[in-house]
Write an enzyme that holds these catalytic residues in place. Sequence first.
Site, PDB file in Angstrom:
ATOM      1  CB  SER A  95      -0.941   0.008   1.208  1.00  0.00           C
ATOM      2  OG  SER A  95      -1.889  -1.013   1.049  1.00  0.00           O
ATOM      3  N   GLY A 120       4.298   9.212   5.681  1.00  0.00           N
ATOM      4  CA  GLY A 120       4.711   8.026   4.942  1.00  0.00           C
ATOM      5  C   GLY A 120       3.541   7.096   4.717  1.00  0.00           C
ATOM      6  CG  HIS A 121       0.805   4.470   2.970  1.00  0.00           C
ATOM      7  ND1 HIS A 121       0.314   3.204   3.199  1.00  0.00           N
ATOM      8  CD2 HIS A 121      -0.262   5.239   2.669  1.00  0.00           C
ATOM      9  CE1 HIS A 121      -1.007   3.231   3.032  1.00  0.00           C
ATOM     10  NE2 HIS A 121      -1.388   4.456   2.714  1.00  0.00           N
ATOM     11  CG  ASP A 122       2.881   1.253   7.973  1.00  0.00           C
ATOM     12  OD1 ASP A 122       3.984   1.816   7.875  1.00  0.00           O
ATOM     13  OD2 ASP A 122       2.215   1.216   9.029  1.00  0.00           O
ATOM     14  N   GLY A 123       2.882  -0.812   4.085  1.00  0.00           N
ATOM     15  CA  GLY A 123       2.384  -1.640   2.989  1.00  0.00           C
ATOM     16  C   GLY A 123       2.498  -3.109   3.329  1.00  0.00           C
ATOM     17  N   GLY A 132       2.462 -12.075   2.992  1.00  0.00           N
ATOM     18  CA  GLY A 132       3.823 -12.459   3.363  1.00  0.00           C
ATOM     19  C   GLY A 132       4.891 -11.412   3.144  1.00  0.00           C
TER      20      GLY A 132
END
Lengths: 437, 435
Positions: free
Chosen positions: B55, B282-285, B289
């Site tokens: 993401s 920012g962003h996490d993704g 897995g």
Amino acid sequence: MAGAMDRRLPELIAEYEVPGSALAYLHRGELHEFAAGTLNAATGVEATADALYQIGSITKVWTATLLMQQIEKGRLTLDTPVAEVLPEFRVADPEVTKTVTIRHLLSHTSGIDGDLFLETGRGDDCVEKYVAACADLAQNHPLGVTQSYCNSGFIIAGRVLERLAGKRWDDVLREGIVEPLGLTHTWTLPEDVLRFRAAMGHIEGAPAPQWGLMRSAGPAGLICARPADVVAFARAHLEGGLLDDPRAMWEPQIDIPNPYTLGRQWGIGWILDEWDGHRVISHGGNTIGQHAMLWAVPDTGTIACVTANGGHSGAFTRAVATELFAELDAITVPAPLGPPETPVEVDASRYAGVYERAGARLTVSLRDGRAWLRHEATGELAALHEEPVEAALEPVDDVTFIWRPDGEPQGTAVVFYELSDGSPYVHLGARATPKTA
Amino acid sequence: MDLKDRLDEAARRHGVPGAAIAVWTDGELREAATGVVNRATGVETTPDSVFQVGSTTKVWTAALVMQLVEDGLVGLDRPVGDHLPGFAYGEVTVRQLLTHTGGFDGDVFEDTGRGDGCLDRYVEHLRTVARVHEPGALFSYCNAGFCVLGALVARLRGTTWEQAMRDRLLGPLGATQAALFGEEAVLFRASAGHVGPGNDVYRQWQMPRSNAPAGSTMCLAPRELVAFGRALAAGGAAPGGARLLSAESVAAMLTPQVDVPGPPPGERWGLGVTLHDWGAFGHDGGTPGQSTYWHMLPEHDFGIAISANGGAFDGLLADVVRPVIEEATGVAVPPPPVPPGDPRSVDGSPYAGRYEGPQMAYEVTPAGGGLDIALLPGELMAGMGVAPRTARYVPLAGDTFIATESQDGRHETVTFVMRDGRAAYLHNGRAVPRV
């Protein structure tokens, strides 16, 4: 025995400037696997025996096998017209549209222009769209009278499979061959290949500009596999496992007018040849900087598949075959045809003229007491190819010549011949081209 | 400690098969890698290996949308349906999609094929998904909304989302370690996701292309995320000098637009971007897995991106990311919350009930002054190794509850969105309506 290739494969890849290679062979019922070099000069990932290579046109034997499965089930016959399964099918010649059969497609005798490489997208309708685009394809030769290598015929055959099964060619392949044989390292789409080590093609030592061909070429050449899986596939052709009568695919369908390049005859999918008195069934494949060869010798049961991701890959795989079959079965692999040691005098003036098929024009002219052949790409292919190439034709006999452009390590055999109606043709690079002027 | 040693040790401790990290600090890029990109092949991870960045792609898609705004092709407050007539929630605005406030089911991963028509077909498919809340009423993380934005970019640029990414962001940024298709990823050392207790290679290397603009397909080396982050931190100019966005566009993206329901210190969202009150954006993704954490601290000219392909990612955040940020910038990154030692007791009845989303359902039952929450994964989540389980939650703050047991090193929290004294939604990033 295994020791020889452990030592020789790394030496041979160095000699032929091949970045990476894998070899698997079956001998006396035992599988041996080898690998050497790197899969990708940019990443430096080492080649292993279970890495996937693009096996290119070896795929055609798989597609042919899938059709033979349908034939054995009684869904159609080798002589079923394509149009019976695909009523929408069209090529330029209306008579060929109606009468071309599965047998023609699988033995490269349809005469349909075989070199249409068309990007029809990444979607599952790519083969369908490709076949729709075949409506304009011209004939290299009249239906059924000679052999000319035909990629498009195998894509059309792939579409026949899709129609019969109501599934993508990729799925027909999985269900018909990959799963029954338990092949774990045989895939068609890059997102599946990515779970494995995978070879990248190299051109002049550097990674190729792109990894693979357009998806529409699938049934003609898009399998990625480790050599051991390809050997297992061929083993089923010798020992059973996919077809009730796999030998039906080795029945000669047509003599190859130029028997010095790939083999002497074409069967159903398979190329048929003879080495040292032994029948050999084989196929090769070339993609973007990748090359693979598969040979099976039915009377000894020996099967080998070797891959290469660049370099002088054709000469390399021939060298591997020559050493391997000499050691395993004491079979001498014939050397490629070259000019005779004592030059022969041949009057080549009768061959002078222009030979043309879709995408290529070959011009034979006489200069300085020699015959010359100039090869140029035409039509859409012209934009993709380099300059026309011209080189002398060195006579071997009355109809056979060796053509070796500058910088090529090996010459190409060229054979001039006539169809039964007397029309003159030239055959090289596995393709038939009629004289037009 | 050396970045590489730190990463090696943390990966070993937390069962991470492979990871790569890039840190921009003191005016230079530091990189490290550990382990393997794929346990089945044993190919070693290098700093230039590519991972599925999930993401974090949403920020790139948001940037493509802001370029449309700059070019006068869309208005942030215009209904998306003006440009995508087939979109069932056409009254939702561009801004609402960028801020996850569109109000329709977001976890829609329908595979609409590999071909270029996949986004248009996906937008058609959204006719079948449920409304969750009125547009603009609530933050509810919405993958589907970013797919719609990707379709908008493709439509207005007259090309595919992927080609727009290449032409307008990856190319000008000079990103070499980038892949949007499998046939591109195969050129690199490309990470595979590992799932389950055995860290097995996930059966499907890549998620469907229909979700590409939300993050299903893009693969990057961490350095490319850092480079993009530096471009945003610099007001839109790439480190190499090319202008990706105007300063006004970047300012709008980094301006808080909506609060995420949750315990303080809450997250807020700009236009496609996560904003933290400790000075980071920012962003996490995540893909099956694979996990990525990407944050920039523009006041400190600092940025960090790390990707890993299995194991306990939170362990890498605790042992590598937070210490590296704190040492470089002096900023204390708040750790994830932990349960209070002596939790208060509440009447659970306003929260009790069943809550259903497209991929998960929850059964909430009052228990011991807190709540028992049963997690019921749907087919997709079950396939990714999420098992049905019931966990005890205790009150944390307000209407937020926290799990007493940690899962992969993190205590999950849920926040209930209340209407008239009764929970209307269970909120864990997604608003899951009570049924």
